[in-house]
Design a protein around this motif. Structure first.
Motif, PDB file in Angstrom:
ATOM      1  N   ASN A 285       0.823  -1.213   0.000  1.00 52.73           N
ATOM      2  CA  ASN A 285       0.000   0.000   0.000  1.00 52.73           C
ATOM      3  C   ASN A 285       0.853   1.257   0.000  1.00 52.73           C
ATOM      4  O   ASN A 285       0.442   2.286   0.524  1.00 52.73           O
ATOM      5  CB  ASN A 285      -0.925  -0.010   1.223  1.00 52.73           C
ATOM      6  CG  ASN A 285      -1.933  -1.124   1.161  1.00 52.73           C
ATOM      7  OD1 ASN A 285      -2.701  -1.212   0.213  1.00 52.73           O
ATOM      8  ND2 ASN A 285      -1.932  -1.986   2.161  1.00 52.73           N
TER       9      ASN A 285
ATOM     10  N   SER B  19      -0.680   5.852   7.364  1.00 54.78           N
ATOM     11  CA  SER B  19      -1.894   5.867   8.180  1.00 54.78           C
ATOM     12  C   SER B  19      -2.230   4.419   8.512  1.00 54.78           C
ATOM     13  O   SER B  19      -1.533   3.495   8.095  1.00 54.78           O
ATOM     14  CB  SER B  19      -3.055   6.502   7.412  1.00 54.78           C
ATOM     15  OG  SER B  19      -3.428   5.671   6.320  1.00 54.78           O
ATOM     16  N   CYS B  20      -3.334   4.218   9.211  1.00 52.92           N
ATOM     17  CA  CYS B  20      -3.787   2.849   9.493  1.00 52.92           C
ATOM     18  C   CYS B  20      -4.240   2.150   8.221  1.00 52.92           C
ATOM     19  O   CYS B  20      -4.257   0.928   8.176  1.00 52.92           O
ATOM     20  CB  CYS B  20      -4.915   2.869  10.513  1.00 52.92           C
ATOM     21  SG  CYS B  20      -4.315   3.186  12.174  1.00 52.92           S
ATOM     22  N   ALA B  21      -4.589   2.917   7.205  1.00 45.98           N
ATOM     23  CA  ALA B  21      -4.983   2.304   5.934  1.00 45.98           C
ATOM     24  C   ALA B  21      -3.792   1.624   5.275  1.00 45.98           C
ATOM     25  O   ALA B  21      -3.964   0.754   4.419  1.00 45.98           O
ATOM     26  CB  ALA B  21      -5.572   3.358   4.997  1.00 45.98           C
TER      27      ALA B  21
ATOM     28  N   GLU C  43     -16.218   1.663  19.333  1.00 48.92           N
ATOM     29  CA  GLU C  43     -16.573   2.664  18.319  1.00 48.92           C
ATOM     30  C   GLU C  43     -15.572   3.817  18.333  1.00 48.92           C
ATOM     31  O   GLU C  43     -15.164   4.316  17.274  1.00 48.92           O
ATOM     32  CB  GLU C  43     -17.998   3.178  18.550  1.00 48.92           C
ATOM     33  CG  GLU C  43     -19.060   2.160  18.189  1.00 48.92           C
ATOM     34  CD  GLU C  43     -20.457   2.554  18.643  1.00 48.92           C
ATOM     35  OE1 GLU C  43     -20.621   3.543  19.408  1.00 48.92           O
ATOM     36  OE2 GLU C  43     -21.405   1.850  18.241  1.00 48.92           O
TER      37      GLU C  43
ATOM     38  N   ALA D  78     -12.399   2.538  16.746  1.00 53.31           N
ATOM     39  CA  ALA D  78     -12.590   2.430  15.288  1.00 53.31           C
ATOM     40  C   ALA D  78     -12.465   3.801  14.632  1.00 53.31           C
ATOM     41  O   ALA D  78     -11.854   3.928  13.560  1.00 53.31           O
ATOM     42  CB  ALA D  78     -13.945   1.805  14.977  1.00 53.31           C
ATOM     43  N   TYR D  79     -12.995   4.829  15.270  1.00 51.32           N
ATOM     44  CA  TYR D  79     -12.849   6.194  14.748  1.00 51.32           C
ATOM     45  C   TYR D  79     -11.358   6.556  14.666  1.00 51.32           C
ATOM     46  O   TYR D  79     -10.889   7.092  13.657  1.00 51.32           O
ATOM     47  CB  TYR D  79     -13.586   7.205  15.642  1.00 51.32           C
ATOM     48  CG  TYR D  79     -13.298   8.630  15.247  1.00 51.32           C
ATOM     49  CD1 TYR D  79     -14.058   9.264  14.275  1.00 51.32           C
ATOM     50  CD2 TYR D  79     -12.234   9.333  15.810  1.00 51.32           C
ATOM     51  CE1 TYR D  79     -13.774  10.570  13.886  1.00 51.32           C
ATOM     52  CE2 TYR D  79     -11.936  10.628  15.432  1.00 51.32           C
ATOM     53  CZ  TYR D  79     -12.713  11.249  14.473  1.00 51.32           C
ATOM     54  OH  TYR D  79     -12.423  12.532  14.076  1.00 51.32           O
TER      55      TYR D  79
ATOM     56  N   ILE E 117      -8.793   4.582  14.456  1.00 55.39           N
ATOM     57  CA  ILE E 117      -8.137   3.789  13.420  1.00 55.39           C
ATOM     58  C   ILE E 117      -8.369   4.391  12.040  1.00 55.39           C
ATOM     59  O   ILE E 117      -7.457   4.462  11.220  1.00 55.39           O
ATOM     60  CB  ILE E 117      -8.613   2.318  13.474  1.00 55.39           C
ATOM     61  CG1 ILE E 117      -8.049   1.633  14.720  1.00 55.39           C
ATOM     62  CG2 ILE E 117      -8.233   1.556  12.208  1.00 55.39           C
ATOM     63  CD1 ILE E 117      -8.641   0.265  15.011  1.00 55.39           C
ATOM     64  N   THR E 118      -9.577   4.856  11.786  1.00 54.47           N
ATOM     65  CA  THR E 118      -9.897   5.384  10.453  1.00 54.47           C
ATOM     66  C   THR E 118      -9.452   6.825  10.251  1.00 54.47           C
ATOM     67  O   THR E 118      -9.472   7.314   9.118  1.00 54.47           O
ATOM     68  CB  THR E 118     -11.412   5.273  10.159  1.00 54.47           C
ATOM     69  OG1 THR E 118     -12.136   5.993  11.166  1.00 54.47           O
ATOM     70  CG2 THR E 118     -11.846   3.817  10.142  1.00 54.47           C
ATOM     71  N   HIS E 119      -9.036   7.506  11.322  1.00 54.24           N
ATOM     72  CA  HIS E 119      -8.662   8.914  11.189  1.00 54.24           C
ATOM     73  C   HIS E 119      -7.205   9.234  11.531  1.00 54.24           C
ATOM     74  O   HIS E 119      -6.783  10.374  11.388  1.00 54.24           O
ATOM     75  CB  HIS E 119      -9.588   9.781  12.039  1.00 54.24           C
ATOM     76  CG  HIS E 119     -10.975   9.864  11.493  1.00 54.24           C
ATOM     77  ND1 HIS E 119     -11.929   8.896  11.722  1.00 54.24           N
ATOM     78  CD2 HIS E 119     -11.561  10.786  10.700  1.00 54.24           C
ATOM     79  CE1 HIS E 119     -13.047   9.224  11.103  1.00 54.24           C
ATOM     80  NE2 HIS E 119     -12.853  10.354  10.468  1.00 54.24           N
ATOM     81  N   CYS E 120      -6.440   8.255  11.975  1.00 52.14           N
ATOM     82  CA  CYS E 120      -5.054   8.565  12.329  1.00 52.14           C
ATOM     83  C   CYS E 120      -4.207   8.730  11.073  1.00 52.14           C
ATOM     84  O   CYS E 120      -4.507   8.174  10.015  1.00 52.14           O
ATOM     85  CB  CYS E 120      -4.468   7.511  13.254  1.00 52.14           C
ATOM     86  SG  CYS E 120      -4.072   5.951  12.471  1.00 52.14           S
ATOM     87  N   THR E 121      -3.172   9.533  11.202  1.00 48.00           N
ATOM     88  CA  THR E 121      -2.251   9.802  10.095  1.00 48.00           C
ATOM     89  C   THR E 121      -0.812   9.677  10.612  1.00 48.00           C
ATOM     90  O   THR E 121      -0.593   9.417  11.796  1.00 48.00           O
ATOM     91  CB  THR E 121      -2.446  11.233   9.552  1.00 48.00           C
ATOM     92  OG1 THR E 121      -2.023  12.173  10.569  1.00 48.00           O
ATOM     93  CG2 THR E 121      -3.891  11.502   9.171  1.00 48.00           C
TER      94      THR E 121
END
Length: 155
Positions: free
Chosen positions: A44, A50-52, A128, A131-132, A134-138
């Motif tokens: 990736n 990020s977490c992505a 929750e 999860a927020y 995880i999806t918003h960290c950079t």
């Protein structure tokens, strides 16, 4: 593990068992999964850090904050979570070269066996919140110790 003892009441055995769970465990899991995290980061590489891409989220506690410590209550737990925060900082400085970020996360005071029935958050609410994060960290959160909404927690 039983928590609640101060420095004097905390045995060496309690300290060792708590460190095994809260420091050695996350260290071992991360080391064993590191090759997979590196593959994820490499696959990736077009995605910003990020977490992505690839990340380690260590579950800490506000009780691991050295700056906010006003009492010795739960000494083994506090010391182990402070050590986990240091482990996170070490991971962050080493893993970033491979495109992996690392954070320590305070999940909130959660109604569990450890948190007790007076805790304000349900496990669902805490998950929750995580999860927020995880999806918003950079990459800017690499090495940080955070709570809900990625608000920094003092070390």
């Amino acid at each position: 593990m039983k928590h609640g003892k101060g420095v004097i009441g905390c045995s060496d055995q309690e300290m060792k068992e708590t460190f095994d769970v809260n420091v050695i465990g996350p260290h071992s899991v991360t080391n064993n999964f590191y090759p997979l995290l590196k593959i994820a980061a490499d696959c990736n590489s077009q995605i910003p850090l990020s977490c992505a891409r690839a990340a380690v989220f260590n579950i800490s506690s506000e009780l691991g904050s050295i700056q906010n410590t006003k009492t010795s209550f739960t000494t083994a737990y506090r010391v182990s979570k402070a050590a986990l925060n240091m482990l996170t900082k070490c991971q962050a400085s080493e893993f970033i070269k491979d495109g992996i970020i690392s954070l320590s996360v305070h999940p909130g005071w959660v109604r569990t066996d450890l948190g007790g029935p007076r805790a304000p958050l349900s496990a669902k609410e805490s998950v929750e919140d995580i999860a927020y994060m995880i999806t918003h960290c950079t990459k800017d959160h690499n090495g940080m110790y955070v709570r809900k909404n990625l608000v920094p927690e003092p070390y």
